[in-house]
Write an enzyme that holds these catalytic residues in place. Structure first.
Site, PDB file in Angstrom:
ATOM      1  CG  ASP A 201       4.340   5.923  -0.389  1.00 48.61           C
ATOM      2  OD1 ASP A 201       3.499   5.005  -0.777  1.00 48.61           O
ATOM      3  OD2 ASP A 201       4.073   6.288   0.907  1.00 48.61           O
TER       4      ASP A 201
ATOM      5  CG  ASN B 235      -8.184   6.178   3.133  1.00 49.59           C
ATOM      6  OD1 ASN B 235      -8.639   6.821   2.485  1.00 49.59           O
ATOM      7  ND2 ASN B 235      -6.945   5.181   2.668  1.00 49.59           N
TER       8      ASN B 235
ATOM      9  CG  HIS C 103     -11.948   4.045   2.851  1.00 56.88           C
ATOM     10  ND1 HIS C 103     -10.736   3.588   2.524  1.00 56.88           N
ATOM     11  CD2 HIS C 103     -12.348   3.212   3.971  1.00 56.88           C
ATOM     12  CE1 HIS C 103     -10.366   2.719   3.491  1.00 56.88           C
ATOM     13  NE2 HIS C 103     -11.335   2.833   4.465  1.00 56.88           N
TER      14      HIS C 103
ATOM     15  CG  ASP D 285     -11.441   6.612  -3.150  1.00 59.73           C
ATOM     16  OD1 ASP D 285     -10.516   6.002  -2.796  1.00 59.73           O
ATOM     17  OD2 ASP D 285     -12.682   5.930  -3.314  1.00 59.73           O
TER      18      ASP D 285
ATOM     19  CD  GLU E 167      -0.620   4.399   0.309  1.00 61.56           C
ATOM     20  OE1 GLU E 167       0.242   4.259   1.353  1.00 61.56           O
ATOM     21  OE2 GLU E 167      -1.614   3.764  -0.010  1.00 61.56           O
TER      22      GLU E 167
END
Length: 274
Positions: free
Chosen positions: A123, A131, A136, A140, A167
């Site tokens: 994680d 973000n 965003h 990505d 994530e």
């Protein structure tokens, strides 16, 4: 015919279909030639009918070629569809559906292997902040970079890497004792910590917390994910950018289903990503 072609699933099916279609074509050509020979009343008739038989044979072979080519195209298309259905669009890793199927297969083979498989949940720490700060699109790109780092950190020929969602990623080690699993988890953690992603307003650096557990006979995908997730929480509580393990014989809470686990933990996942 189209209905039969829809059931083609492998190269073996293509080979069998090719042989059958070619055999039928040859048999039809031979039968037509035999009929021509019996029905010819003169040399002229025989020559004309023989030419017709030869043309019919060529047409039969051409049809067989076209049908076999259609089978190959159908097979290629089915493989592409199956691959897309098992692939995460963003990272190119296997998706959650493929991950669960791989874990089920690994558990089913436990009794027949010398070393059991191990499951790692990875994680990314404070990813919501990435973000929020970088946007965003940059987020990505960071996810893609993390996926590449994970894929490079494992044994690509035997280990499995997939994106569970958001994530979170999962690594399924094909055969791993405690030390092998620990080294794999540490290697994955270090690979992500070392990566850098260029963004318009700065350079993105992220870390990851990792929980891992061996798979044992009697496990389900739910119980394995539950243990790895509890180890992941321990790594988060220890300060993040850590690894932690969860033994199968430790006191365990009743395991929920995978779907239930994801729904139940949604609020906590939002808090720990903040």
């Amino acid at each position: 015919m189209i209905g039969k072609l829809a059931h083609v699933r492998s190269r073996r099916d293509v080979l069998i279909a090719s042989l059958v279609i070619t055999g039928v074509s040859v048999a039809c050509a031979m039968l037509l030639t035999a009929c021509v020979t019996r029905s010819a009343k003169s040399a002229v008739d025989f020559g004309a009918l023989r030419n017709a038989a030869e043309i019919a044979a060529v047409i039969a072979f051409a049809i067989s070629f076209l049908v076999v080519d259609a089978i190959r195209r159908i097979l290629k298309g089915k493989r592409s569809i199956e691959r897309l259905a098992m692939t995460d669009d963003l990272t190119g890793l296997s998706n959650r559906r493929a991950l669960l199927a791989a874990a089920e297969r690994a558990i089913a083979r436990i009794d027949g292997v010398a070393l059991p498989p191990a499951l790692l949940i990875v994680d990314l720490d404070h990813f919501k902040r990435v973000n929020d700060v970088y946007g965003h699109r940059a987020g990505d790109q960071a996810l893609q970079a993390a996926a590449e780092a994970l894929a490079r950190s494992v044994r690509g020929d035997v280990d499995f890497v997939g994106r569970l969602g958001g994530e979170e990623f999962v690594v399924l080690l094909a055969a791993a004792d405690e030390e092998t699993a620990r080294r794999a988890a540490e290697s994955a953690r270090a690979a992500i910590a070392a990566m850098r992603v260029a963004a318009p307003n700065g350079e993105i650096a992220v870390t990851a917390s990792i929980g891992y557990t061996p798979l044992v006979a009697g496990d389900t995908v739910s119980t394995a994910l539950q243990r790895a997730d509890e180890a992941l929480y321990a790594a988060k509580r220890a300060g993040r950018n850590q690894i932690a393990s969860r033994a199968p014989n430790a006191d365990e809470r009743p395991a929920a289903t995978v779907e239930g686990r994801l729904r139940r933990d949604a609020p906590e996942r939002l808090r720990r990503s903040a």
